[in-house]
Design an enzyme around this catalytic site. Structure first.
Site, PDB file in Angstrom:
ATOM      1  N   LEU A  58     -24.486 -16.599  11.804  1.00 46.87           N
ATOM      2  CA  LEU A  58     -25.062 -17.280  12.957  1.00 46.87           C
ATOM      3  C   LEU A  58     -26.191 -18.231  12.569  1.00 46.87           C
ATOM      4  O   LEU A  58     -26.856 -18.805  13.439  1.00 46.87           O
ATOM      5  CB  LEU A  58     -25.567 -16.250  13.970  1.00 46.87           C
ATOM      6  CG  LEU A  58     -24.479 -15.399  14.638  1.00 46.87           C
ATOM      7  CD1 LEU A  58     -25.099 -14.393  15.597  1.00 46.87           C
ATOM      8  CD2 LEU A  58     -23.469 -16.266  15.370  1.00 46.87           C
ATOM      9  N   GLY A 122     -40.621  -1.275  15.993  1.00 48.77           N
ATOM     10  CA  GLY A 122     -40.840   0.116  16.373  1.00 48.77           C
ATOM     11  C   GLY A 122     -39.566   0.921  16.235  1.00 48.77           C
ATOM     12  O   GLY A 122     -38.486   0.369  15.976  1.00 48.77           O
ATOM     13  N   HIS A 123     -39.700   2.217  16.394  1.00 48.89           N
ATOM     14  CA  HIS A 123     -38.542   3.115  16.386  1.00 48.89           C
ATOM     15  C   HIS A 123     -38.734   4.158  17.490  1.00 48.89           C
ATOM     16  O   HIS A 123     -39.757   4.173  18.187  1.00 48.89           O
ATOM     17  CB  HIS A 123     -38.355   3.771  15.020  1.00 48.89           C
ATOM     18  CG  HIS A 123     -37.718   2.855  14.016  1.00 48.89           C
ATOM     19  ND1 HIS A 123     -36.420   2.409  14.139  1.00 48.89           N
ATOM     20  CD2 HIS A 123     -38.211   2.281  12.889  1.00 48.89           C
ATOM     21  CE1 HIS A 123     -36.134   1.610  13.124  1.00 48.89           C
ATOM     22  NE2 HIS A 123     -37.206   1.511  12.353  1.00 48.89           N
ATOM     23  N   ASP A 124     -37.755   5.020  17.625  1.00 50.64           N
ATOM     24  CA  ASP A 124     -37.717   6.015  18.699  1.00 50.64           C
ATOM     25  C   ASP A 124     -39.062   6.685  18.933  1.00 50.64           C
ATOM     26  O   ASP A 124     -39.534   6.789  20.063  1.00 50.64           O
ATOM     27  CB  ASP A 124     -36.642   7.058  18.368  1.00 50.64           C
ATOM     28  CG  ASP A 124     -36.471   8.104  19.457  1.00 50.64           C
ATOM     29  OD1 ASP A 124     -37.374   8.956  19.624  1.00 50.64           O
ATOM     30  OD2 ASP A 124     -35.430   8.087  20.135  1.00 50.64           O
ATOM     31  N   ILE A 125     -39.698   7.137  17.868  1.00 53.09           N
ATOM     32  CA  ILE A 125     -40.960   7.875  18.004  1.00 53.09           C
ATOM     33  C   ILE A 125     -42.040   7.023  18.659  1.00 53.09           C
ATOM     34  O   ILE A 125     -42.859   7.514  19.441  1.00 53.09           O
ATOM     35  CB  ILE A 125     -41.420   8.413  16.623  1.00 53.09           C
ATOM     36  CG1 ILE A 125     -42.564   9.415  16.799  1.00 53.09           C
ATOM     37  CG2 ILE A 125     -41.805   7.276  15.683  1.00 53.09           C
ATOM     38  CD1 ILE A 125     -42.916  10.138  15.509  1.00 53.09           C
ATOM     39  N   ASN A 126     -42.053   5.714  18.363  1.00 53.89           N
ATOM     40  CA  ASN A 126     -43.037   4.813  18.961  1.00 53.89           C
ATOM     41  C   ASN A 126     -42.787   4.621  20.454  1.00 53.89           C
ATOM     42  O   ASN A 126     -43.723   4.640  21.260  1.00 53.89           O
ATOM     43  CB  ASN A 126     -42.996   3.456  18.265  1.00 53.89           C
ATOM     44  CG  ASN A 126     -43.142   3.561  16.760  1.00 53.89           C
ATOM     45  OD1 ASN A 126     -42.216   3.248  16.018  1.00 53.89           O
ATOM     46  ND2 ASN A 126     -44.287   4.024  16.297  1.00 53.89           N
ATOM     47  N   ASP A 153     -33.805   6.446  21.556  1.00 59.55           N
ATOM     48  CA  ASP A 153     -32.648   5.714  21.032  1.00 59.55           C
ATOM     49  C   ASP A 153     -31.411   5.912  21.901  1.00 59.55           C
ATOM     50  O   ASP A 153     -30.758   4.947  22.302  1.00 59.55           O
ATOM     51  CB  ASP A 153     -32.328   6.166  19.603  1.00 59.55           C
ATOM     52  CG  ASP A 153     -33.138   5.422  18.556  1.00 59.55           C
ATOM     53  OD1 ASP A 153     -33.897   4.507  18.942  1.00 59.55           O
ATOM     54  OD2 ASP A 153     -33.016   5.746  17.367  1.00 59.55           O
TER      55      ASP A 153
END
Length: 382
Positions: A58, A122-126, A153
């Site tokens: 892309l 960020g990730h799930d915990i954040n 998530d």
């Protein structure tokens, strides 16, 4: 199946996006995963059974043209990138909905499309921390404990996004126009926890510190206990009539173990009692009763449980991998697990999809040669 005929483009990403696409696929949608050409991933995507894959570059004008052509023939797009990424490529909602005003553009991000955190990684915990829910999870006098990456998530993210897409499809059946779905994992997690927020002012539920309340391991009648054979049982005897049955099966009286008093003392008593028999012996006592006691099953044994087996809750593959079947169950048009269909290699269906878009063989050859697309290798079944 209810989503038969719905065409979805899923831009390749981690956990929540693939899960969203998996749900839609297992309830009938045709899902094309748009992988990055010549990309390498550390964590393989295990949620793409039955999807097709096209690998696109892309960063090229030609790759963007191919994506736009795909978009014009699609019902929904799952975009897992940060705000502005797709706009920079002229592939944002405004760009794509000019030529396909029925398009549902689902933007699945951690912090959402606006706000001071919108452009942060960020990730799930954040996301779970920002939603307020993480503060509720954990034992007394211990730090908050994330429930792996289940809530943000998958619950607040992928599932909520799929729900949003289906809602937008329903609305489109009336208005004949698509819309943007802003699926933030912070928002979704918070909404998932609506009951907790709406009951915070009830002292009988949340009047004590974390880990000391009725439902957060503070009570003896809502907890897990180790058995003689190092297995575990769940006890959830909340209502008085169920607690009465629970005590009856243990051979105890309310005087010996009052329900709403001496939580810590009663927990210690139950810890000793449950270690006197194996999990199977306790199940023989509690199964079929209203005591609200069930085994804690590990992932390898869930498919062998009599209840799960009769309901066909899980599928066991040849390599003993256990996979849940689609839920909820619809009586007329149920979902169908794609787990027996292969996981596509990135770009495995590139030529096939380009052909469907009416590109000529020489054009496809030039695309591959110039790195605009990638034709992946075929892959054997799991």
């Amino acid at each position: 199946m209810p989503l038969k005929g719905i065409k979805v483009l899923e831009l390749a990403g981690l956990a929540p996006g693939p899960f969203c696409g998996m749900i839609l696929a297992e309830f009938g949608a045709s899902v094309i995963k748009v992988d990055k050409a010549n990309a390498y991933t550390i964590i393989p995507d295990r949620l793409s059974h039955g999807k097709r894959s096209i690998a696109l570059n892309l960063k090229t004008k030609e790759g963007i043209k191919v994506f736009k052509k795909l978009s014009d023939q699609s019902d929904a797009i799952i975009d897992p990138y940060r705000p502005g990424v797709m706009e920079k490529m002229k592939l944002g909602p405004e760009d794509l909905m000019k030529t396909n005003n029925r398009l549902i553009y689902a933007r699945l991000t951690g912090f959402g499309q606006i706000g001071p955190y919108a452009n942060m990684a960020g990730h799930d915990i954040n996301y779970l921390g920002l939603s307020g829910l993480l503060s509720l999870l954990g034992r007394f006098n211990e730090k908050p404990t994330p429930p792996i990456n289940l809530v943000a998530d998958f619950g607040g993210g992928g599932l909520m996004c799929a729900f949003g897409i289906v809602l937008a499809i329903l609305e489109r059946s009336r208005s004949n126009v698509g819309q943007v779905v802003d699926a933030s994992m912070v928002d979704g997690s918070a909404y998932l926890g609506s009951w907790f927020f709406r009951t915070r002012n009830l002292p009988e539920l949340w009047g004590k510190p974390r880990g000391k309340n009725m439902l957060d391991t503070g009570s003896h009648f809502y907890n897990t206990y180790e058995t003689k054979d190092k297995q575990y049982l769940c006890v959830g005897a909340i209502e008085p009539q169920f607690y009465e049955t629970f005590l009856e099966k243990l051979g105890l009286s309310e005087e010996e173990m009052p329900q709403y008093d001496k939580f810590e003392e009663n927990q210690m008593k139950l810890e000793k009692i449950f270690k006197q028999k194996t999990r199977a012996e306790w199940c023989a006592i509690f199964d079929g009763t209203d005591a609200c006691v069930t085994p804690v099953l590990d992932i390898k044994e869930v498919a062998h449980n009599a209840h799960n087996r009769e309901r066909n809750t899980f599928t066991t593959l040849e390599d003993e991998l256990v996979v849940p079947n689609p839920a909820p169950r619809l009586s007329f048009s149920p979902g169908k697990s794609k787990v027996y269909e292969k996981i596509p290699e990135p770009g495995e269906h590139t030529t096939e999809i380009l052909t469907e878009l009416n590109f000529k063989p020489n054009e496809i050859t030039n695309f591959i040669k110039n790195g605009i697309v990638e034709q992946g290798m075929t892959q054997s079944k799991l």
